[in-house]
Every structure is written in C-alpha cells, then in structure tokens.
Motif scaffolding. Structure first.
Motif, PDB file in Angstrom:
ATOM      1  N   LEU A 199      77.180  11.349  27.034  1.00 27.78           N
ATOM      2  CA  LEU A 199      77.026  12.797  27.185  1.00 27.78           C
ATOM      3  C   LEU A 199      75.569  13.179  27.422  1.00 27.78           C
ATOM      4  CD1 LEU A 199      78.269  15.642  27.064  1.00 27.78           C
ATOM      5  CD2 LEU A 199      77.900  15.600  24.592  1.00 27.78           C
ATOM      6  N   LEU A 200      74.654  12.569  26.683  1.00 27.88           N
ATOM      7  CA  LEU A 200      73.233  12.863  26.875  1.00 27.88           C
ATOM      8  C   LEU A 200      72.794  12.564  28.306  1.00 27.88           C
ATOM      9  CD1 LEU A 200      71.684  11.429  23.575  1.00 27.88           C
ATOM     10  CD2 LEU A 200      72.037  13.831  24.157  1.00 27.88           C
ATOM     11  N   GLY A 201      73.223  11.423  28.827  1.00 28.66           N
ATOM     12  CA  GLY A 201      72.838  11.059  30.189  1.00 28.66           C
ATOM     13  C   GLY A 201      73.399  11.994  31.233  1.00 28.66           C
ATOM     14  N   LEU A 202      74.630  12.416  31.077  1.00 27.22           N
ATOM     15  CA  LEU A 202      75.256  13.287  32.073  1.00 27.22           C
ATOM     16  C   LEU A 202      74.654  14.691  32.055  1.00 27.22           C
ATOM     17  CD1 LEU A 202      78.951  12.090  31.697  1.00 27.22           C
ATOM     18  CD2 LEU A 202      77.304  11.506  33.495  1.00 27.22           C
ATOM     19  N   VAL A 203      74.268  15.193  30.884  1.00 29.07           N
ATOM     20  CA  VAL A 203      73.568  16.482  30.816  1.00 29.07           C
ATOM     21  C   VAL A 203      72.208  16.362  31.507  1.00 29.07           C
ATOM     22  CG1 VAL A 203      72.516  18.187  29.279  1.00 29.07           C
ATOM     23  CG2 VAL A 203      74.766  17.239  28.743  1.00 29.07           C
ATOM     24  N   GLY A 204      71.520  15.237  31.298  1.00 28.32           N
ATOM     25  CA  GLY A 204      70.246  15.009  31.980  1.00 28.32           C
ATOM     26  C   GLY A 204      70.388  14.968  33.483  1.00 28.32           C
ATOM     27  N   PHE A 205      71.503  14.442  33.980  1.00 30.29           N
ATOM     28  CA  PHE A 205      71.765  14.404  35.422  1.00 30.29           C
ATOM     29  C   PHE A 205      71.809  15.825  35.989  1.00 30.29           C
ATOM     30  CE2 PHE A 205      74.605  14.463  39.067  1.00 30.29           C
ATOM     31  CZ  PHE A 205      74.173  13.378  39.819  1.00 30.29           C
ATOM     32  N   VAL A 206      72.475  16.723  35.278  1.00 29.29           N
ATOM     33  CA  VAL A 206      72.569  18.120  35.720  1.00 29.29           C
ATOM     34  C   VAL A 206      71.174  18.758  35.760  1.00 29.29           C
ATOM     35  CG1 VAL A 206      73.498  20.401  35.166  1.00 29.29           C
ATOM     36  CG2 VAL A 206      74.929  18.361  34.882  1.00 29.29           C
ATOM     37  N   CYS A 207      70.358  18.495  34.733  1.00 28.85           N
ATOM     38  CA  CYS A 207      68.992  19.053  34.709  1.00 28.85           C
ATOM     39  C   CYS A 207      68.159  18.556  35.885  1.00 28.85           C
ATOM     40  CB  CYS A 207      68.302  18.669  33.398  1.00 28.85           C
ATOM     41  SG  CYS A 207      68.990  19.456  31.932  1.00 28.85           S
ATOM     42  N   THR A 208      68.286  17.279  36.197  1.00 28.97           N
ATOM     43  CA  THR A 208      67.453  16.659  37.231  1.00 28.97           C
ATOM     44  C   THR A 208      67.702  17.269  38.599  1.00 28.97           C
ATOM     45  OG1 THR A 208      67.434  14.600  35.971  1.00 28.97           O
ATOM     46  CG2 THR A 208      66.843  14.448  38.286  1.00 28.97           C
ATOM     47  N   ARG A 209      68.895  17.789  38.841  1.00 31.98           N
ATOM     48  CA  ARG A 209      69.205  18.393  40.141  1.00 31.98           C
ATOM     49  C   ARG A 209      68.363  19.636  40.419  1.00 31.98           C
ATOM     50  NH1 ARG A 209      73.652  17.185  42.980  1.00 31.98           N
ATOM     51  NH2 ARG A 209      73.864  19.365  43.630  1.00 31.98           N
ATOM     52  N   ALA A 210      67.752  20.214  39.385  1.00 32.37           N
ATOM     53  CA  ALA A 210      66.950  21.435  39.561  1.00 32.37           C
ATOM     54  C   ALA A 210      65.502  21.150  39.954  1.00 32.37           C
ATOM     55  CB  ALA A 210      66.977  22.260  38.278  1.00 32.37           C
ATOM     56  N   VAL A 211      65.085  19.884  39.986  1.00 36.51           N
ATOM     57  CA  VAL A 211      63.705  19.543  40.367  1.00 36.51           C
ATOM     58  C   VAL A 211      63.500  19.798  41.848  1.00 36.51           C
ATOM     59  CG1 VAL A 211      62.030  17.662  40.565  1.00 36.51           C
ATOM     60  CG2 VAL A 211      63.472  17.837  38.530  1.00 36.51           C
ATOM     61  N   ARG A 212      62.337  20.358  42.202  1.00 37.94           N
ATOM     62  CA  ARG A 212      61.982  20.596  43.604  1.00 37.94           C
ATOM     63  C   ARG A 212      60.754  19.749  43.930  1.00 37.94           C
ATOM     64  NH1 ARG A 212      66.274  22.071  43.248  1.00 37.94           N
ATOM     65  NH2 ARG A 212      67.194  24.125  43.555  1.00 37.94           N
ATOM     66  N   GLU A 213      60.984  18.628  44.574  1.00 40.17           N
ATOM     67  CA  GLU A 213      59.882  17.697  44.808  1.00 40.17           C
ATOM     68  C   GLU A 213      59.056  18.108  46.016  1.00 40.17           C
ATOM     69  OE1 GLU A 213      60.780  13.714  46.240  1.00 40.17           O
ATOM     70  OE2 GLU A 213      62.815  14.353  46.693  1.00 40.17           O
ATOM     71  N   GLN A 214      57.837  17.563  46.086  1.00 43.09           N
ATOM     72  CA  GLN A 214      56.977  17.757  47.245  1.00 43.09           C
ATOM     73  C   GLN A 214      56.710  16.378  47.828  1.00 43.09           C
ATOM     74  OE1 GLN A 214      53.847  19.842  45.190  1.00 43.09           O
ATOM     75  NE2 GLN A 214      52.754  17.952  44.671  1.00 43.09           N
ATOM     76  N   ARG A 215      57.001  16.219  49.105  1.00 43.65           N
ATOM     77  CA  ARG A 215      56.894  14.914  49.728  1.00 43.65           C
ATOM     78  C   ARG A 215      55.443  14.568  50.012  1.00 43.65           C
ATOM     79  NH1 ARG A 215      58.894  11.484  48.829  1.00 43.65           N
ATOM     80  NH2 ARG A 215      58.978  10.377  50.819  1.00 43.65           N
ATOM     81  N   PRO A 216      55.025  13.301  49.738  1.00 41.60           N
ATOM     82  CA  PRO A 216      53.661  12.889  50.031  1.00 41.60           C
ATOM     83  C   PRO A 216      53.446  12.680  51.520  1.00 41.60           C
ATOM     84  CG  PRO A 216      54.935  11.027  49.244  1.00 41.60           C
ATOM     85  CD  PRO A 216      55.812  12.241  49.106  1.00 41.60           C
ATOM     86  N   GLU A 217      52.181  12.718  51.925  1.00 43.88           N
ATOM     87  CA  GLU A 217      51.845  12.429  53.317  1.00 43.88           C
ATOM     88  C   GLU A 217      52.199  10.985  53.649  1.00 43.88           C
ATOM     89  OE1 GLU A 217      47.810  13.306  54.108  1.00 43.88           O
ATOM     90  OE2 GLU A 217      47.932  15.363  53.377  1.00 43.88           O
ATOM     91  N   GLN A 218      52.628  10.749  54.884  1.00 45.01           N
ATOM     92  CA  GLN A 218      53.056   9.411  55.299  1.00 45.01           C
ATOM     93  C   GLN A 218      51.850   8.553  55.689  1.00 45.01           C
ATOM     94  OE1 GLN A 218      56.456   8.463  55.196  1.00 45.01           O
ATOM     95  NE2 GLN A 218      56.463  10.374  54.035  1.00 45.01           N
ATOM     96  N   MET A 219      51.054   8.214  54.690  1.00 40.27           N
ATOM     97  CA  MET A 219      49.893   7.367  54.952  1.00 40.27           C
ATOM     98  C   MET A 219      49.603   6.547  53.713  1.00 40.27           C
ATOM     99  SD  MET A 219      46.824  10.186  54.759  1.00 40.27           S
ATOM    100  CE  MET A 219      45.567   8.925  54.761  1.00 40.27           C
ATOM    101  N   GLY A 220      49.051   5.367  53.921  1.00 41.02           N
ATOM    102  CA  GLY A 220      48.756   4.509  52.785  1.00 41.02           C
ATOM    103  C   GLY A 220      48.084   3.231  53.233  1.00 41.02           C
ATOM    104  N   SER A 221      47.527   2.474  52.289  1.00 41.69           N
ATOM    105  CA  SER A 221      46.830   1.246  52.623  1.00 41.69           C
ATOM    106  C   SER A 221      47.783   0.078  52.791  1.00 41.69           C
ATOM    107  CB  SER A 221      45.800   0.916  51.529  1.00 41.69           C
ATOM    108  OG  SER A 221      46.447   0.732  50.289  1.00 41.69           O
ATOM    109  N   LEU A 222      49.047   0.224  52.341  1.00 45.51           N
ATOM    110  CA  LEU A 222      50.053  -0.816  52.498  1.00 45.51           C
ATOM    111  C   LEU A 222      51.204  -0.245  53.304  1.00 45.51           C
ATOM    112  CD1 LEU A 222      50.105  -2.333  48.903  1.00 45.51           C
ATOM    113  CD2 LEU A 222      48.992  -3.261  50.923  1.00 45.51           C
ATOM    114  N   SER A 223      51.597  -0.944  54.374  1.00 43.84           N
ATOM    115  CA  SER A 223      52.633  -0.438  55.262  1.00 43.84           C
ATOM    116  C   SER A 223      53.967  -0.307  54.543  1.00 43.84           C
ATOM    117  CB  SER A 223      52.788  -1.386  56.462  1.00 43.84           C
ATOM    118  OG  SER A 223      53.932  -1.038  57.217  1.00 43.84           O
ATOM    119  N   VAL A 224      54.703   0.747  54.878  1.00 42.59           N
ATOM    120  CA  VAL A 224      56.035   0.934  54.313  1.00 42.59           C
ATOM    121  C   VAL A 224      56.972  -0.179  54.758  1.00 42.59           C
ATOM    122  CG1 VAL A 224      58.014   2.517  54.246  1.00 42.59           C
ATOM    123  CG2 VAL A 224      55.708   3.425  54.243  1.00 42.59           C
ATOM    124  N   ASP A 225      56.670  -0.817  55.881  1.00 41.92           N
ATOM    125  CA  ASP A 225      57.550  -1.840  56.436  1.00 41.92           C
ATOM    126  C   ASP A 225      57.302  -3.230  55.866  1.00 41.92           C
ATOM    127  OD1 ASP A 225      58.769   0.040  58.136  1.00 41.92           O
ATOM    128  OD2 ASP A 225      57.139  -0.149  59.580  1.00 41.92           O
TER     129      ASP A 225
END
Length: 443
Positions: free
Chosen positions: A175-201
């Motif tokens: 029950l604790l985990g499933l309530v946490g799942f519902v809470c997590t759906r309300a997060v509004r993330e911000q995507r990072p820029e597509q750049m880095g020192s290690l390739s995504v590939d």
C-alpha cells in the motif's frame, strides 16, 4: 529551511512531491528488512538459502541499472521514478502469495528493480532542480527520506509481523508503494540539455574506462559487501545471541543517527569539499562492523546502529553529490547507475558468499570480514579517488580539489579547496601574490 525558500515555486513544489514519494518508498522497502530473513527462515530456509534469497535482490538491481540509467538520460527521469514506485508496491504481494523459497528468491530479484529505478530517478531529479552551489546541502536534506522512512518502516514492520503475522505486513508494504506511485505522477521534470563529456551512445559498461567513475564504483563495491552482510544477517545475529530485542529497533537507531548527520554533512561538503566527509564515513562504517562483531546486549546493538547510521548517512548523499559534480546533466543518470552498480554487486555477493561462511562459523564472524572490507574501501578511496596518489590523498583529506570535478572550485590560501559560487573569470589577480584561482575542469 532557508535554502528551499530561495528556490523558485516550481522547484519547491517538485522537491516537496519527491520528498513525500521518497518517504513512502523507503518506509515500504525498509518494513521488510528485519522480517524477510525471518520469513525465509520460517519457510524452512538454511542460512545459505537466506543469503541467496536476500542476495537475489541485487540480481534485479544489476540487470536493470544500465537500461534505467540510459532511460533517465535519453527519455525521462520521471518514468524511471514511476518504475521504481510501481515495483516497490507490487513486490510485497509476491511474497504474500508464496512461501516456496525459489519463488521468494524470484520475487526478491524483481523487488531489486525498485531501488535501481527509484534511486536513479530520485537523485537525478533532485540534482536537476538544485542550484549547483547548493547541491550538497539540498541532496543532504532530500536524502532525509531514507532515515525517516527507515525509522518508520522497520518498527511498523516488526510490530505487524509479531502481532498480526506476515500477511498484514506485506499488504501494508504494498500500500505504501502504490500511494507513492500516485504522488510521483505529479512531478513536473525539466529536461537537461543534450550535451555531455560522455556520448549517450557509448555502451554502458564501457563507462568504467573513465577514471572519474571507476574509482567510486570500486569503493562502493567494497562498501556494498559490508552493507549486504549487515542488512542480511544482523536480525539473525540478534536471534543467535539470544538478545531480547526487536531487530527493527536496530534499524530505527540507524535511521535516527543517519537523520542527524545528513542535516550537516551535505552543507559542510559544499564548503569544504566531498573528500574528507566520505573518508570519515568509510572509517565510521568499519567501526560499526567491529561493534557488531562483539555485540552481546541490546545496548551494543543499538550503539552499532547509531554508528552505522552516522557512516552510511554521510556516504550515500555525498557519493551522489560527487557523481553529480563529475558529470553533465545528460550523462548523470548513467554515471550514477554505474557507480551504484558496484554497491549492488557487493550486496548481491555478500549474502551467498558470507552466508556460506556462516554455516561453519556462525553469524558473528561475518562482521569481522565486513570490518576488513570497509577498511579496504577507505584505503582505496585515499589512494585512487583522484589521478595520482598525492592528489587522491589531498582530496580525501580535504586538502586539495577534486581533479575530476566539472564544478568551479576555489583554492584558498590555507591550501584547502572547496566549490565556489559561479563567479566570473577574473581578468587579473585581485592582489599581488594571491594564490586564489578559479578553475573549471571537464574530463
């Protein structure tokens, strides 16, 4: 707390939701810590089988870390977080439906996906929302979900198991985990820029070729071996020594001590550097294993729990902050997953390997091995945390900068190094002979 009042409203909202979800996640997971080994034992499991079942948790961790890290960097941190919350809510139902040891081990492996997903999604989202110069402090505060949840979970889990049986315990955890799942759906993330020192590939495991994460991965592997010994066998050690004590109280002591140090260590590491606090945490964890080696009373076990919490409550947030310091946003999920793979592997090997040793020597001797492993992790960090023995030792003792950091750092006249606010590059020294220099490294 003042640092949160300085954030934008959207940042505060997202961090608040994450904090609530984190509390529910760790309360769900930790409610089974003192009881699941006893459940396997009551189902007829031997010490070796108990170790294999508990160690199966790391199969799910190791098998899922790589694709979850890539998913967090390429697609969405929130999706990864939802996977973690969903698994932690479903896995307890699997234990409830079976008392056959092979099936319990299979469910335990599935359960392992929860930490791989939740830890990756949670840490990367917190770092995305946190200002760089306050990263350690905010990570320290946000990591309080672990000790608070771990204080609630084991105590309630032990109480439910003792007075109501295993079925209510597993339903409560789900029950604790499933309530946490519902809470997590309300997060509004911000995507990072597509750049880095290690390739995504790049193939995931090829990232071990980068020294900025290889050293941390090995440190966490050694600590994981000791941690796996503690989490798997401390309840059985208490039972073997015939100490009249609810094993959940040990984890409650761990949680309270962990809470206290997290309030201080993250903020201090922003000012003085991560190295000395990580070194202290590794030494403290070794001391905790030595206390468990000789524990034969409730007071000794509670003291060991306090020392465990002090060491571990410092280590995990600061390792997370150090990985964030050494990475750009688009590679952060993979690098954090890789470093934690070392920890996962250590936990996975601790159960079956040291469980085999327990067949002939009993549970107590295993904590002597765990103390040696913790000391080995400290020695390795002192020698290999940076390029060159001298640079490693200076960083680990707080006398020099992290050579792998992508943050701006300031070297002060006393020879210490700490991260700075984002300052503009000076065109000329502010005064003649000043040793102060602002540097930025990208490795």
């Amino acid at each position: 707390m003042r640092v949160f009042r300085q954030l934008q409203p959207a940042q505060r909202r997202n961090l608040s939701i994450l904090f609530i979800a984190g509390l529910l996640f760790w309360a769900s997971l930790s409610s089974l810590l003192p009881t699941l080994p006893l459940y396997v034992s009551d189902a007829g499991g031997t010490p070796q089988q108990i170790g294999l079942v508990m160690g199966a948790f790391s199969i799910g961790l190791l098998a899922s870390r790589s694709w979850l890290g890539r998913l967090a960097d390429r697609r969405s941190r929130q999706i990864v977080l939802l996977i973690g919350m969903g698994v932690v809510g479903l896995a307890p139902l699997g234990y409830w439906l079976s008392d056959w040891i092979p099936l319990i081990a299979l469910v335990r492996a599935f359960h392992g996906i929860s930490i791989a997903a939740f830890a990756t999604g949670y840490v990367t989202l917190v770092v995305d929302f946190a200002p760089e110069e306050k990263r350690g402090e905010i990570l320290g505060y946000m990591s309080l979900v672990n000790p608070i949840g771990a204080a609630i979970g084991p105590a309630l889990g032990g109480f439910l198991q003792e007075f109501a049986g295993y079925s209510p315990l597993f339903l409560f955890s789900a029950l604790l985990g499933l309530v946490g799942f519902v809470c997590t759906r309300a997060v509004r993330e911000q995507r990072p820029e597509q750049m880095g020192s290690l390739s995504v590939d790049l193939p995931f495991w090829s990232l071990l070729g980068s020294p900025k994460v290889r050293s941390l991965t090995l440190v966490m592997f050694l600590v994981g071996l000791a941690f796996g010994t503690q989490t798997t066998f401390v309840a059985l050690l208490i039972q073997e020594t015939a100490v009249p004590m609810n094993p959940g109280l040990f984890y409650t002591a761990v949680a309270f001590a962990s809470f206290g140090v997290r309030l201080l260590a993250g903020r201090a590491s922003d000012r003085f550097g991560r190295g000395p606090f990580i070194s202290i945490s590794l030494a403290t964890y070794a001391l905790a294993m030595l206390i468990l080696l000789g524990a034969n009373s409730m007071g000794a076990f509670l003291l060991a729990g306090v020392v465990v919490g002090s060491g571990f409550g410092t280590l995990i947030p600061l390792i997370s902050a150090l990985v964030a310091d050494r990475s750009s946003p688009i590679e952060r999920g993979r690098l954090f997953s890789l470093v934690m793979c070392g920890f996962d592997l250590g936990i996975g090997l601790a159960g079956p390997v040291l469980g085999t040793l327990a067949v002939g020597s009993g549970y107590r001797a295993m904590f002597g091995y765990a103390a040696l492993l913790s000391l080995a992790s400290l020695v390795y960090f002192l020698a290999f945390s940076n390029p060159g023995r001298g640079a490693s030792l200076r960083f680990a003792l707080g006398l020099g900068p992290d050579e792998f950091s992508q943050r701006e750092v300031v070297d002060d006249p006393q020879g210490r190094a700490g991260p700075s606010e984002k300052l503009p590059e000076p065109s000329a020294p502010s005064r003649e002979g000043s040793p102060t220099a602002v540097r930025s490294r990208r490795l």
